[in-house]
Design a protein around this motif. Structure first.
Motif, mmCIF file in Angstrom:
data_model
loop_
_atom_site.group_PDB
_atom_site.id
_atom_site.type_symbol
_atom_site.label_atom_id
_atom_site.label_comp_id
_atom_site.label_asym_id
_atom_site.label_seq_id
_atom_site.Cartn_x
_atom_site.Cartn_y
_atom_site.Cartn_z
ATOM 1 N N ARG A 280 26.246 70.646 89.509
ATOM 2 C CA ARG A 280 26.170 72.054 89.163
ATOM 3 C C ARG A 280 27.139 72.432 88.037
ATOM 4 O O ARG A 280 26.780 73.196 87.130
ATOM 5 N N ALA A 281 28.356 71.878 88.101
ATOM 6 C CA ALA A 281 29.346 72.158 87.049
ATOM 7 C C ALA A 281 28.862 71.596 85.718
ATOM 8 O O ALA A 281 28.977 72.243 84.668
ATOM 9 N N LEU A 282 28.261 70.398 85.759
ATOM 10 C CA LEU A 282 27.766 69.792 84.526
ATOM 11 C C LEU A 282 26.625 70.622 83.941
ATOM 12 O O LEU A 282 26.540 70.806 82.728
ATOM 13 N N LEU A 283 25.754 71.147 84.813
ATOM 14 C CA LEU A 283 24.628 71.942 84.321
ATOM 15 C C LEU A 283 25.111 73.202 83.612
ATOM 16 O O LEU A 283 24.556 73.589 82.583
ATOM 17 N N GLY A 284 26.170 73.816 84.163
ATOM 18 C CA GLY A 284 26.749 74.994 83.506
ATOM 19 C C GLY A 284 27.233 74.662 82.102
ATOM 20 O O GLY A 284 26.950 75.386 81.137
ATOM 21 N N ASP A 285 27.938 73.530 81.988
ATOM 22 C CA ASP A 285 28.419 73.086 80.679
ATOM 23 C C ASP A 285 27.254 72.709 79.760
ATOM 24 O O ASP A 285 27.303 72.945 78.548
ATOM 25 N N ALA A 286 26.212 72.121 80.349
ATOM 26 C CA ALA A 286 25.057 71.708 79.537
ATOM 27 C C ALA A 286 24.343 72.924 78.948
ATOM 28 O O ALA A 286 23.951 72.916 77.780
ATOM 29 N N VAL A 287 24.202 73.983 79.768
ATOM 30 C CA VAL A 287 23.563 75.213 79.280
ATOM 31 C C VAL A 287 24.380 75.801 78.123
ATOM 32 O O VAL A 287 23.837 76.157 77.070
ATOM 33 N N ALA A 288 25.720 75.840 78.323
ATOM 34 C CA ALA A 288 26.589 76.385 77.263
ATOM 35 C C ALA A 288 26.513 75.532 76.000
ATOM 36 O O ALA A 288 26.417 76.063 74.885
ATOM 37 N N ALA A 289 26.510 74.202 76.167
ATOM 38 C CA ALA A 289 26.478 73.301 75.009
ATOM 39 C C ALA A 289 25.165 73.448 74.246
ATOM 40 O O ALA A 289 25.150 73.488 73.015
ATOM 41 N N LEU A 290 24.053 73.552 74.971
ATOM 42 C CA LEU A 290 22.746 73.688 74.319
ATOM 43 C C LEU A 290 22.646 75.028 73.591
ATOM 44 O O LEU A 290 22.150 75.094 72.462
ATOM 45 N N GLU A 291 23.144 76.082 74.229
ATOM 46 C CA GLU A 291 23.089 77.396 73.575
ATOM 47 C C GLU A 291 23.953 77.418 72.322
ATOM 48 O O GLU A 291 23.569 78.010 71.311
ATOM 49 N N ALA A 292 25.094 76.743 72.387
ATOM 50 C CA ALA A 292 25.971 76.691 71.204
ATOM 51 C C ALA A 292 25.295 75.951 70.049
ATOM 52 O O ALA A 292 25.577 76.204 68.888
ATOM 53 N N GLU A 293 24.362 75.048 70.387
ATOM 54 C CA GLU A 293 23.635 74.287 69.358
ATOM 55 C C GLU A 293 22.412 75.058 68.855
ATOM 56 O O GLU A 293 21.627 74.513 68.082
ATOM 57 N N GLY A 294 22.211 76.264 69.357
ATOM 58 C CA GLY A 294 21.085 77.074 68.903
ATOM 59 C C GLY A 294 19.833 76.924 69.742
ATOM 60 O O GLY A 294 18.764 77.380 69.349
ATOM 61 N N PHE A 295 19.947 76.276 70.900
ATOM 62 C CA PHE A 295 18.780 76.126 71.773
ATOM 63 C C PHE A 295 18.580 77.383 72.611
ATOM 64 O O PHE A 295 19.525 78.080 72.958
ATOM 65 N N LEU A 296 17.317 77.626 72.934
ATOM 66 C CA LEU A 296 16.956 78.686 73.870
ATOM 67 C C LEU A 296 16.670 78.004 75.197
ATOM 68 O O LEU A 296 15.864 77.074 75.264
ATOM 69 N N ILE A 297 17.354 78.438 76.261
ATOM 70 C CA ILE A 297 17.132 77.826 77.575
ATOM 71 C C ILE A 297 15.809 78.365 78.115
ATOM 72 O O ILE A 297 15.641 79.572 78.266
ATOM 73 N N ARG A 298 14.883 77.455 78.378
ATOM 74 C CA ARG A 298 13.559 77.867 78.862
ATOM 75 C C ARG A 298 13.506 77.941 80.365
ATOM 76 O O ARG A 298 12.789 78.741 80.934
ATOM 77 N N HIS A 299 14.244 77.026 80.999
ATOM 78 C CA HIS A 299 14.114 76.935 82.445
ATOM 79 C C HIS A 299 15.284 76.145 83.028
ATOM 80 O O HIS A 299 15.767 75.210 82.411
ATOM 81 N N THR A 300 15.760 76.545 84.216
ATOM 82 C CA THR A 300 16.748 75.731 84.942
ATOM 83 C C THR A 300 16.315 75.658 86.407
ATOM 84 O O THR A 300 15.712 76.597 86.932
#
Lengths: 119, 189
Positions: B55-75
């Motif tokens: 769960r902690a990794l997923l939080g960091d992954a969402v932040a990292a992807l958003e910082a790269e300009g990704f739009l989170i579609r689904h979790t």
């Protein structure tokens, strides 16, 4: 006579293109694992093969993955069951047309292997 | 045994029958198995989860992807999955492949109107180069659980007509290593 032959040939030709049914039956298999583990195994195996999971929900027991090669492939996984039993139902399409169930056999084998490794 | 006359008739039609068989076979080109990525996803696209909770990794992954300009579609936290996408305009992509098309537009207008107005031609050229930009769509999914993190990615290029002109699997070492570094840095660039 030759006209009759040409007409029947054309009819056959068109029939050959249209025999792909609108719906293929899903490829189903029972697993001796919990539904959530089975769904996770399908995600793991699909991603290891280069598929991108677009949607997955453990409570709904469904997953949708895509593969980027023309004309576009899509795989849908549905898992039902309870406790340590689950039933997996797989369907796939290529360019929007359903693929025959036997194309999914390898995916089921790889899922079995993956679940065996986790146990 | 076929009588000689019947056999002769069949033989005379053999090319037609063969052609029909070929045509019908052409309709049935369905692959016998699902395709897999070639080359296979890079080894860097899978790494051990270690002591960290998924769960902690997923939080960091969402932040990292958003910082790269990704739009989170689904979790989905129960499975440990994040699915994201990013689009990018590829300027002038069509120009590289559609030179003949562009010349067609110039030729058509120029020929049709003769020397009436060069302004029209320049105007069309400008609009053409703007609308001929292609869009690149990058799709990523990340799965964390069972002591492992796995990433997969693909890239599609859609041209100005809305047609898919490029589709490939892109789970590359470069991308996966970059994403892993960003996640391990806590998702901040």
């Amino acid at each position: 006579m030759s006209r009759w032959l040409a007409v029947s040939l054309l009819a056959l030709l068109l029939a050959g293109c249209a025999t792909s049914p609108a719906r293929e039956p899903p490829r189903e298999l029972d697993f001796a694992y919990a539904p959530e583990a089975t769904l996770r195994a399908s995600a793991q195996v699909l991603m290891a093969n280069g598929y991108v999971v677009r949607h997955a929900d453990a409570e709904l027991g469904r997953l949708e993955a895509v593969f980027s090669r023309w004309p576009g492939y899509r795989v849908r996984v549905e898992v039902s069951g309870e406790g340590e039993r689950s039933r997996v139902s797989l369907t796939a399409s290529r360019g929007g047309r359903p693929l025959p169930p036997q194309t999914l056999d390898r995916l089921l084998v790889e899922m079995q292997e993956q679940l065996g490794m986790w146990r | 045994m076929l009588r000689p006359q019947v056999w002769k008739k069949v033989r005379a039609r053999a090319p037609v029958i063969g052609l029909a068989a070929l045509l019908l076979a052409g309709c049935q080109t369905v692959p016998s198995t699902l395709p897999v990525a070639e080359p296979r996803p890079a080894a860097a696209c899978s790494w051990p989860l270690g002591e960290q909770a998924p769960r902690a990794l997923l939080g960091d992954a969402v932040a990292a992807l958003e910082a790269e300009g990704f739009l989170i579609r689904h979790t989905d936290l129960a499975l440990g999955l994040v699915s994201a996408e990013r689009t990018r305009i590829l300027p002038g992509y069509g120009d590289r492949y559609d030179r003949w098309d562009r010349r067609g537009v110039f030729g058509g207008i120029g020929g049709g109107r003769g020397g009436v107005s060069s302004g029209v031609m320049i105007g069309f050229g400008g609009v053409g180069s703007l609308t001929r930009d292609a869009t690149q769509l990058e799709r990523v999914s990340l799965l964390a659980g069972e002591g492992e993190v796995r990433v997969s990615r693909d890239i599609q290029v859609i041209d100005w007509r809305g047609e898919l002109v490029e589709a490939r699997s892109a789970s590359t070492t470069e991308f996966c290593r970059g994403l892993r570094d960003a996640i391990e840095a806590g998702g901040r660039p």
